[in-house]
Design a protein around this motif. Structure first.
Motif, short mmCIF file in Angstrom:
data_model
loop_
_atom_site.label_atom_id
_atom_site.label_comp_id
_atom_site.label_asym_id
_atom_site.label_seq_id
_atom_site.Cartn_x
_atom_site.Cartn_y
_atom_site.Cartn_z
N PRO A 140 3.14 2.60 1.49
CA PRO A 140 3.23 1.39 0.66
C PRO A 140 1.98 1.12 -0.18
O PRO A 140 2.08 0.69 -1.33
CB PRO A 140 3.46 0.27 1.68
N ARG A 141 0.80 1.37 0.36
CA ARG A 141 -0.43 1.12 -0.39
C ARG A 141 -0.53 2.05 -1.59
O ARG A 141 -0.86 1.63 -2.70
CB ARG A 141 -1.65 1.27 0.51
N GLN A 142 -0.19 3.33 -1.37
CA GLN A 142 -0.22 4.28 -2.48
C GLN A 142 0.83 3.93 -3.53
O GLN A 142 0.59 4.04 -4.73
CB GLN A 142 -0.01 5.71 -1.97
N ALA A 143 2.00 3.48 -3.08
CA ALA A 143 3.05 3.07 -4.01
C ALA A 143 2.60 1.88 -4.85
O ALA A 143 2.86 1.83 -6.06
CB ALA A 143 4.32 2.73 -3.24
N ARG A 144 1.90 0.92 -4.23
CA ARG A 144 1.37 -0.22 -4.98
C ARG A 144 0.34 0.22 -6.01
O ARG A 144 0.33 -0.28 -7.14
CB ARG A 144 0.76 -1.26 -4.02
N THR A 145 -0.51 1.15 -5.61
CA THR A 145 -1.53 1.66 -6.54
C THR A 145 -0.87 2.37 -7.71
O THR A 145 -1.24 2.15 -8.87
CB THR A 145 -2.49 2.63 -5.82
N SER A 166 2.11 1.88 -8.88
CA SER A 166 2.78 0.88 -9.70
C SER A 166 1.76 0.15 -10.59
O SER A 166 2.01 -0.09 -11.78
CB SER A 166 3.51 -0.12 -8.80
N ALA A 167 0.61 -0.19 -10.04
CA ALA A 167 -0.44 -0.86 -10.82
C ALA A 167 -0.98 0.06 -11.90
O ALA A 167 -1.24 -0.38 -13.04
CB ALA A 167 -1.57 -1.33 -9.89
#
Length: 198
Positions: free
Chosen positions: A3-8, A10-11
């Motif tokens: 999830p953290r990598q996915a958020r990064t 996306s940003a």
């Protein structure tokens, strides 16, 4: 992807798309992208070497999704339309949707990473189609082995398609995707198109 990598990711996607739409991609810095995405420069470099490569990567992901149906295209359409009518329109709709990004990636041609992404994705789709339907291709010339023959045919069609897209972008009139798609298809040799003749 966690999830953290996915958020990064996306940003980063939002940041590079916003910056590339606002200024030439050659002028976008790593510091700008990192600041806009709320990440560090070190984190940026875990995802790409330059802003141009990051942009090309995200555009490439979109194009991959658009080109996926080519893997199942029949050799012939069963109609007077080309088997490539819808894939060509989908690609041009993608370009039109990101018109300012693509325009800001031109000087006067698309910048290397962005152009390479388009060419590579178009060629991969065409090669898949030709490997599934080798009977559509003209015979190889003496002295050219079959694999080289296929790759030359694909390179010519892929490079020509991307050059035509660049010309369409330079025209500044991207409203009529259908007309542009019909023009690009009209420039293609008949054997590629898979039209059914009545």
């Amino acid at each position: 992807m966690d999830p953290r990598q996915a958020r990064t990711r996306s940003a980063l996607r939002a940041a590079i798309y916003e910056l590339a739409a606002a200024q030439p991609i050659a002028d976008v810095s790593v510091a700008q992208v990192a600041r806009a995405a709320g990440i560090t420069r070190d984190t940026f470099y875990r995802h790409a070497t330059t802003p141009e490569h990051l942009l090309a990567d995200f555009l490439g992901e979109e194009i991959d999704a658009l080109m996926a149906p080519i893997a199942t295209l029949p050799a012939t359409s069963g109609t007077e339309l080309s088997v490539f009518d819808e894939p060509e329109r989908a690609l041009l709709r993608h370009v039109a949707r990101h018109a300012q990004i693509y325009l800001n990636s031109m000087a006067p041609r698309l910048t290397g990473p962005v152009r390479d992404t388009l060419v590579d994705r178009v060629e991969a789709g065409l090669l898949t189609h030709l490997e599934r339907h080798p009977e559509i291709a003209p015979p190889a010339q003496p002295g050219i082995d079959p694999e080289r023959h296929r790759r030359i045919l694909v390179a010519y069609a892929g490079g020509g398609t991307v050059s035509a897209i660049e010309e369409w972008l330079r025209s500044g009139d991207l409203a009529d995707v259908d007309a542009a798609a019909r023009t690009i298809i009209a420039a293609s040799p008949d054997w590629w198109l898979g039209r059914s003749r009545s």
